[in-house]
Design an enzyme around this catalytic site. Structure first.
Site, PDB file in Angstrom:
ATOM      1  N   SER A 141     -41.556 -12.466 -24.611  1.00 54.53           N
ATOM      2  CA  SER A 141     -41.400 -13.833 -25.066  1.00 54.53           C
ATOM      3  C   SER A 141     -41.890 -13.616 -26.566  1.00 54.53           C
ATOM      4  CB  SER A 141     -42.026 -14.928 -24.373  1.00 54.53           C
ATOM      5  OG  SER A 141     -42.178 -16.036 -24.977  1.00 54.53           O
ATOM      6  N   TYR A 154     -48.735 -17.721 -18.657  1.00 56.88           N
ATOM      7  CA  TYR A 154     -47.585 -17.275 -19.256  1.00 56.88           C
ATOM      8  C   TYR A 154     -47.620 -16.431 -20.452  1.00 56.88           C
ATOM      9  CZ  TYR A 154     -42.776 -17.294 -20.956  1.00 56.88           C
ATOM     10  OH  TYR A 154     -41.506 -17.178 -21.180  1.00 56.88           O
ATOM     11  N   LYS A 158     -46.653 -12.198 -20.602  1.00 56.08           N
ATOM     12  CA  LYS A 158     -45.786 -11.856 -21.299  1.00 56.08           C
ATOM     13  C   LYS A 158     -46.428 -10.691 -22.393  1.00 56.08           C
ATOM     14  CE  LYS A 158     -41.845 -13.892 -20.057  1.00 56.08           C
ATOM     15  NZ  LYS A 158     -40.865 -13.226 -19.409  1.00 56.08           N
TER      16      LYS A 158
END
Length: 247
Positions: A141, A154, A158
């Site tokens: 990401s 998150y 990533k």
């Protein structure tokens, strides 16, 4: 880009970027193993691919579980005779939350699904990929490069995916190429799940110089390219599909 006679496994293929990647690989001639925790959704992906006269199977699996990952690899190889591309795409979002309010369960689940899954996929697929000078693609990401407010778990998952990609590219060369794809906010059903008090979809779009969100088609096109012979000299990269967000 011709993928005839190649076998591609895509996780998270029940919707969004994974579904579109599975479809685009199929249109280039690949046989596709479509994997998702949602049996109904992944069966629909398989049906759509087969309606276009391409070969596909649907596999229900939890990519954070070792036994499920081993089985998805074994079933793919049994069905198609080998494996050329492993696309570790499955992932889950994090509702934007201040770090002090993030639970350990939330942290663990995000890391398990977004990062450990790629380790498990590689662990069980690498022997098959080596036989065919295969490719590993990891969906990371832009959050790994330019974090956003409230996404600590998150972003960590990533960021770990990018670091793992570079490690594997070095470790598995020259037999297997390994690359990551870093999409910006993308028009998928998952996007709204990131929203919180300090983060809205409109805020995400306003930070993209191209003034638009990415689409699943944008991300799938990058995946097909990175898996192709045209990208034969590309390994260890984190390709930003971001409309300029990471400039």
């Amino acid at each position: 880009m011709d993928s005839e006679d190649r076998v591609v496994l895509v996780t998270g293929a029940g919707s969004g970027m994974g579904k579109e990647s599975a479809r685009q690989f199929a249109t280039t001639g690949a046989a596709v193993a479509c994997v998702d925790i949602d049996q109904h959704a992944v069966t629909e992906t398989k049906r759509e691919i087969q309606s276009g006269d391409s070969d596909a199977i649907a596999i229900e699996a939890d990519v954070s579980e070792s036994a499920d990952v081993r089985e998805m690899i074994e079933r793919t190889v049994s069905a198609f005779g080998g494996l050329d591309v492993l696309h570790n795409n499955a992932g889950i979002p994090q509702r934007a939350t201040p770090v002090e309010d993030v639970s350990e369960d939330t942290w663990d689940r995000l890391v398990d699904i977004n990062l450990k899954s790629a380790f498990l996929g590689t662990k069980y697929a690498v022997s098959h990929l080596r036989e065919r000078n295969g490719v590993i693609l990891n969906t990371a990401s832009t959050a790994a490069i330019r974090p956003r407010t409230g996404l600590s778990a998150y972003v960590a998952s990533k960021g770990g995916m990018v670091a793992l990609t570079k490690q594997l590219a070095k470790e598995l060369a020259p037999d297997v190429r390994v690359n990551a794809i870093c999409p910006v906010a993308t028009e998928t059903p998952m996007l709204e799940e990131f929203s919180g008090e300090d983060l809205r979809v409109s805020d995400m779009e306003s930070t993209i110089p191209m003034e638009q969100l990415a689409t699943p088609e944008d991300v799938a096109a990058a995946a097909v390219f990175l898996a192709s012979d045209e990208a034969d000299m590309i390994t260890g990269t984190a390709l930003e599909v971001d409309g300029g967000r990471d400039i």
